[in-house]
Design an enzyme around this catalytic site. Sequence first.
Site, PDB file in Angstrom:
ATOM      1  N   GLY A   1      11.779   9.809  15.913  1.00 12.66           N
ATOM      2  CA  GLY A   1      13.073   9.162  15.724  1.00 12.66           C
ATOM      3  C   GLY A   1      14.240   9.721  16.519  1.00 12.66           C
TER       4      GLY A   1
ATOM      5  CG  ASP B   1      16.471   9.208   3.135  1.00 15.57           C
ATOM      6  OD1 ASP B   1      17.313   9.154   2.233  1.00 15.57           O
ATOM      7  OD2 ASP B   1      15.496   8.423   3.190  1.00 15.57           O
TER       8      ASP B   1
ATOM      9  CE  LYS C   1      18.757   6.084   4.923  1.00 18.32           C
ATOM     10  NZ  LYS C   1      17.551   5.476   4.376  1.00 18.32           N
TER      11      LYS C   1
ATOM     12  CG  PHE D   1      14.984   1.286   5.844  1.00 13.87           C
ATOM     13  CD1 PHE D   1      14.400   2.533   5.643  1.00 13.87           C
ATOM     14  CD2 PHE D   1      14.527   0.505   6.899  1.00 13.87           C
ATOM     15  CE1 PHE D   1      13.380   2.994   6.471  1.00 13.87           C
ATOM     16  CE2 PHE D   1      13.495   0.955   7.720  1.00 13.87           C
ATOM     17  CZ  PHE D   1      12.924   2.201   7.499  1.00 13.87           C
ATOM     18  CB  VAL D   2      19.759   2.098   9.409  1.00 12.13           C
ATOM     19  CG1 VAL D   2      20.898   1.732   8.472  1.00 12.13           C
ATOM     20  CG2 VAL D   2      19.549   3.603   9.421  1.00 12.13           C
TER      21      VAL D   2
ATOM     22  CG  ASP E   1       9.947   4.081  12.618  1.00 10.42           C
ATOM     23  OD1 ASP E   1      10.578   5.092  12.243  1.00 10.42           O
ATOM     24  OD2 ASP E   1       8.843   3.756  12.128  1.00 10.42           O
TER      25      ASP E   1
ATOM     26  NE  ARG F   1       9.600   5.105  16.757  1.00 11.22           N
ATOM     27  CZ  ARG F   1       9.715   5.846  15.647  1.00 11.22           C
ATOM     28  NH1 ARG F   1      10.886   6.316  15.292  1.00 11.22           N
ATOM     29  NH2 ARG F   1       8.657   6.112  14.913  1.00 11.22           N
TER      30      ARG F   1
HETATM   31  P1  IMP Z   1      13.984  12.934   4.932  1.00  8.55           P
HETATM   32  O1  IMP Z   1      12.820  13.846   5.203  1.00  8.55           O
HETATM   33  O2  IMP Z   1      13.830  12.149   3.668  1.00  8.55           O
HETATM   34  O3  IMP Z   1      15.347  13.609   5.052  1.00  8.55           O
HETATM   35  O4  IMP Z   1      13.951  11.780   5.985  1.00  8.55           O
HETATM   36  C1  IMP Z   1      14.049  12.006   7.307  1.00  8.55           C
HETATM   37  C2  IMP Z   1      13.074  11.159   8.070  1.00  8.55           C
HETATM   38  O5  IMP Z   1      12.758   9.924   7.402  1.00  8.55           O
HETATM   39  C3  IMP Z   1      13.742  10.776   9.364  1.00  8.55           C
HETATM   40  O6  IMP Z   1      13.284  11.644  10.382  1.00  8.55           O
HETATM   41  C4  IMP Z   1      13.302   9.355   9.593  1.00  8.55           C
HETATM   42  O7  IMP Z   1      12.149   9.348  10.400  1.00  8.55           O
HETATM   43  C5  IMP Z   1      12.931   8.818   8.251  1.00  8.55           C
HETATM   44  N1  IMP Z   1      14.004   7.949   7.699  1.00  8.55           N
HETATM   45  C6  IMP Z   1      14.807   8.205   6.646  1.00  8.55           C
HETATM   46  N2  IMP Z   1      15.649   7.187   6.405  1.00  8.55           N
HETATM   47  C7  IMP Z   1      15.368   6.245   7.333  1.00  8.55           C
HETATM   48  C8  IMP Z   1      15.915   4.943   7.622  1.00  8.55           C
HETATM   49  O8  IMP Z   1      16.859   4.427   6.993  1.00  8.55           O
HETATM   50  N3  IMP Z   1      15.346   4.267   8.659  1.00  8.55           N
HETATM   51  C9  IMP Z   1      14.335   4.775   9.408  1.00  8.55           C
HETATM   52  N4  IMP Z   1      13.811   5.991   9.190  1.00  8.55           N
HETATM   53  C10 IMP Z   1      14.320   6.726   8.158  1.00  8.55           C
HETATM   54 MG    MG Z   2      11.709  10.746  11.925  1.00  8.51          MG
END
Ligand code: IMP
Ligand code: MG
Length: 198
Positions: A59, A121, A149, A170-171, A177, A183
């Site tokens: 990402g 996130d 977020k 969700f974006v 992606d 992407r």
């Molecule tokens: P976390 O581990 O929950 O903090 O999420 C981080 C990873 O989840 C990021 O590197 C993204 O790949 C994916 N992610 C979290 N939210 C989104 C979203 O809204 N769209 C797309 N990918 C997301």
């Molecule tokens: Mg990622």
Amino acid sequence: MHPAPRAKLPPMQRDIERILIDRDAIARRVRELAEQITREYSRPGATELELTLVPILTGSIIFVADLIRHLPLRMKIRVVSVSSYPGASTASKGAKLTSELDMLGESLAGSHVLVLDDILDSGQTLTLVCGLLRGKKPASLKSCVLLRKQRPEAMAFPVDYVCFDIPDDFVVGYGLDYNDYYRNLPDVVTLRREVLTR
Ligand code: IMP
Ligand code: MG
């Protein structure tokens, strides 16, 4: 100019619900953040820091590609790959390191490490990667995300640099992606509900 009717748009663009952050706003903010990072990692008159950037794949690729071209600092890049959204999912299933690529066995002693991800996130991804890097004894360890977020776990996470705070939606786009698609959209957008459920 009137926006093109949805049916006339190419398929990928038809799936967009709305543009949350457009490409110009992203470019301006990335440049501003690069200036801040440059100031904070430059010590006038002193010897240059040993700087290692650690982009989290996949990402962060577009964000990092744009950011580093505004960082006039000597740096190495070492990527790691983490997956948390298997398949067509919009909820994290727990962050899993899928490969360290070229980092295996390498010491980061003496290096100032900056980890970069697309979005913060739940914080599981950064927790995992920062834990791994801390074990390699860097001189310093900081983290940077394009998006954060506005949910309690993300807002409480100790991240050092954030480009934009966004609603808990969700974006996709600019590297982010859904099921590995979208992407390459130049803006950060939300998708129409039918796309996420089909
Ligand atoms: P976390 O581990 O929950 O903090 O999420 C981080 C990873 O989840 C990021 O590197 C993204 O790949 C994916 N992610 C979290 N939210 C989104 C979203 O809204 N769209 C797309 N990918 C997301
Ligand atoms: Mg990622």
